[in-house]
Enzyme design. Structure first.
Site, mmCIF file in Angstrom:
data_model
loop_
_atom_site.group_PDB
_atom_site.id
_atom_site.type_symbol
_atom_site.label_atom_id
_atom_site.label_comp_id
_atom_site.label_asym_id
_atom_site.label_seq_id
_atom_site.Cartn_x
_atom_site.Cartn_y
_atom_site.Cartn_z
ATOM 1 N N ASN A 1 0.876 -1.169 0.000
ATOM 2 C CA ASN A 1 0.000 0.000 0.000
ATOM 3 C C ASN A 1 0.918 1.225 0.000
ATOM 4 O O ASN A 1 1.393 1.650 1.041
ATOM 5 C CB ASN A 1 -0.884 -0.037 1.261
ATOM 6 C CG ASN A 1 -1.762 1.190 1.371
ATOM 7 O OD1 ASN A 1 -1.848 1.995 0.449
ATOM 8 N ND2 ASN A 1 -2.416 1.347 2.522
ATOM 9 N N TRP A 2 1.149 1.749 -1.195
ATOM 10 C CA TRP A 2 2.136 2.831 -1.336
ATOM 11 C C TRP A 2 1.666 4.155 -0.752
ATOM 12 O O TRP A 2 2.459 5.097 -0.662
ATOM 13 C CB TRP A 2 2.473 3.026 -2.823
ATOM 14 C CG TRP A 2 3.490 2.080 -3.356
ATOM 15 C CD1 TRP A 2 4.141 1.101 -2.662
ATOM 16 C CD2 TRP A 2 3.987 2.038 -4.700
ATOM 17 N NE1 TRP A 2 5.011 0.436 -3.504
ATOM 18 C CE2 TRP A 2 4.942 0.996 -4.751
ATOM 19 C CE3 TRP A 2 3.727 2.756 -5.860
ATOM 20 C CZ2 TRP A 2 5.626 0.675 -5.928
ATOM 21 C CZ3 TRP A 2 4.405 2.435 -7.026
ATOM 22 C CH2 TRP A 2 5.352 1.401 -7.061
ATOM 23 N N LYS A 3 0.385 4.265 -0.447
ATOM 24 C CA LYS A 3 -0.144 5.546 0.063
ATOM 25 C C LYS A 3 0.399 6.688 -0.812
ATOM 26 O O LYS A 3 0.341 6.592 -2.031
ATOM 27 C CB LYS A 3 0.222 5.713 1.554
ATOM 28 C CG LYS A 3 -0.209 4.499 2.378
ATOM 29 C CD LYS A 3 -0.101 4.715 3.869
ATOM 30 C CE LYS A 3 -0.507 3.437 4.598
ATOM 31 N NZ LYS A 3 -0.609 3.599 6.041
ATOM 32 N N HIS B 1 -9.839 1.203 4.031
ATOM 33 C CA HIS B 1 -8.633 1.452 4.832
ATOM 34 C C HIS B 1 -8.960 2.493 5.900
ATOM 35 O O HIS B 1 -9.732 3.421 5.664
ATOM 36 C CB HIS B 1 -7.490 1.945 3.933
ATOM 37 C CG HIS B 1 -6.193 2.014 4.656
ATOM 38 N ND1 HIS B 1 -5.876 3.067 5.499
ATOM 39 C CD2 HIS B 1 -5.150 1.155 4.711
ATOM 40 C CE1 HIS B 1 -4.688 2.840 6.037
ATOM 41 N NE2 HIS B 1 -4.222 1.688 5.577
ATOM 42 N N GLU C 1 -6.197 -4.692 10.121
ATOM 43 C CA GLU C 1 -5.262 -3.616 10.416
ATOM 44 C C GLU C 1 -5.695 -2.865 11.679
ATOM 45 O O GLU C 1 -6.534 -1.954 11.599
ATOM 46 C CB GLU C 1 -5.203 -2.628 9.252
ATOM 47 C CG GLU C 1 -4.711 -3.247 7.962
ATOM 48 C CD GLU C 1 -3.968 -2.227 7.111
ATOM 49 O OE1 GLU C 1 -2.851 -2.534 6.689
ATOM 50 O OE2 GLU C 1 -4.497 -1.127 6.893
ATOM 51 N N GLY D 1 1.711 2.572 10.849
ATOM 52 C CA GLY D 1 2.630 3.693 10.638
ATOM 53 C C GLY D 1 3.692 3.854 11.708
ATOM 54 O O GLY D 1 4.272 4.923 11.837
ATOM 55 N N SER E 1 2.626 -1.704 10.730
ATOM 56 C CA SER E 1 4.048 -1.717 11.096
ATOM 57 C C SER E 1 4.742 -3.046 10.801
ATOM 58 O O SER E 1 5.551 -3.531 11.601
ATOM 59 C CB SER E 1 4.230 -1.322 12.563
ATOM 60 O OG SER E 1 3.704 -0.015 12.752
ATOM 61 N N GLY F 1 2.472 -0.838 4.491
ATOM 62 C CA GLY F 1 2.521 0.584 4.149
ATOM 63 C C GLY F 1 3.950 1.054 3.959
ATOM 64 O O GLY F 1 4.585 0.766 2.940
HETATM 65 P P1 PGA Z 1 2.219 0.644 7.823
HETATM 66 O O1 PGA Z 1 0.816 0.839 7.098
HETATM 67 O O2 PGA Z 1 2.821 -0.623 7.277
HETATM 68 O O3 PGA Z 1 3.013 1.870 7.476
HETATM 69 O O4 PGA Z 1 1.939 0.525 9.282
HETATM 70 C C1 PGA Z 1 -0.033 -0.246 6.867
HETATM 71 C C2 PGA Z 1 -1.299 0.230 6.217
HETATM 72 O O5 PGA Z 1 -1.792 1.310 6.598
HETATM 73 O O6 PGA Z 1 -1.814 -0.425 5.317
#
Ligand code: PGA
Length: 252
Positions: free
Chosen positions: A10-12, A97, A165, A171, A213, A234
């Site tokens: 999930n590249w956001k 999400h 999640e 994050g 994370s 992420g």
């Molecule tokens: P993260 O994000 O790996 O940076 O915790 C995961 C997500 O929000 O899909």
């Protein structure tokens, strides 16, 4: 039966330009033998989806969207429909999400799921509590997210993937991720809830991913002890080496 193994990036908004996205995709494509047996998928932003889809055409790596509109078409400025994602080369979409749920409720998530499925996109449904509570209220919160998303659209759940999640674990860094034994317990609960809404056979086959994370450092332990089919990643998915490290952690 071999369990499906799947890791979605999930590249956001971590990957910014078409050039950066193309280089990542090409590099990942060259490394697919390093994670044979594990399915890799990239979810770039809409702006980067066509370039990533083109760079991965004919490879085993799937490309999809981070979200999609809950509307089929029409006057929805800034929205991108399921049909547009499909036309741009997407085969799946992340739905619900937590970063989208700030403004999108369970009812909207249900509409997105129906539109994804009717347009031939695999829905990756995200569920997860904002906080854990002593009295177990987080379980009913998750159950409600699942029921409201799937009730009335059971027949569309064929390609469904569920990503668990916990919002509080997103994050951060590997040490802040959920403990594998708690992931396992929650995955069992999610599977049980799915089996209440869907035919049992189907519910047993749905891949359940963990996200929050995940980094190369904790991926192996989470995969082995967490009872998951893989991960939704992420920040650690924005560099190809760390993403490949997580894919490799899910190998036999
Ligand atoms: P993260 O994000 O790996 O940076 O915790 C995961 C997500 O929000 O899909």
């Amino acid at each position: 039966m071999t369990k499906k193994r799947l890791v979605i990036a999930n590249w956001k908004m971590y990957v910014h330009t078409p050039l950066e996205a193309k280089k990542f995709a090409q590099s990942l494509r060259r490394k697919t033998r390093a994670f044979a047996g594990v399915e890799a998928a990239l979810a770039p932003s809409f702006a980067l989806l066509p370039v990533v889809a083109a760079a991965l055409k004919g490879s085993s790596v799937r490309v999809g969207a981070q979200t999609l509109s809950g509307h089929e078409e029409g006057a929805h400025t800034g929205d991108v429909s399921a049909a547009m994602v499909k036309a741009a080369g997407g085969t799946f979409s992340i739905i619900g999400h937590s970063e989208r749920r700030l403004t999108e409720d369970n009812e909207y998530v249900h509409k997105q799921l129906v539109l994804a499925a009717t347009n031939g996109l695999a829905p990756v449904l995200c569920v997860g509590e904002c906080e854990r509570s002593q009295d177990g209220a987080h379980f009913s919160f998750i159950a409600e997210q699942i029921r409201s998303a799937l009730t009335g659209s059971q027949s569309l759940a064929g390609k469904l993937v569920v990503a668990y999640e916990p919002v509080w674990a997103i994050g951060k860094s590997a040490v802040d991720a959920m403990k594998p034994e708690v992931v396992r317990e929650t995955v069992i609960f999610i599977r049980k809830t799915l089996a209440e809404v869907l035919p049992r056979e189907q519910a047993m086959r749905i891949p359940i991913l963990y996200g929050g994370s995940v980094e190369p450092e904790n991926a192996k332990e989470l995969f082995i002890e967490g009872g998951v089919s893989g991960f939704l990643v992420g920040h650690a998915s924005a560099q190809v080496d760390s993403f490949v490290g997580i894919l490799q952690a899910c190998k036999k």
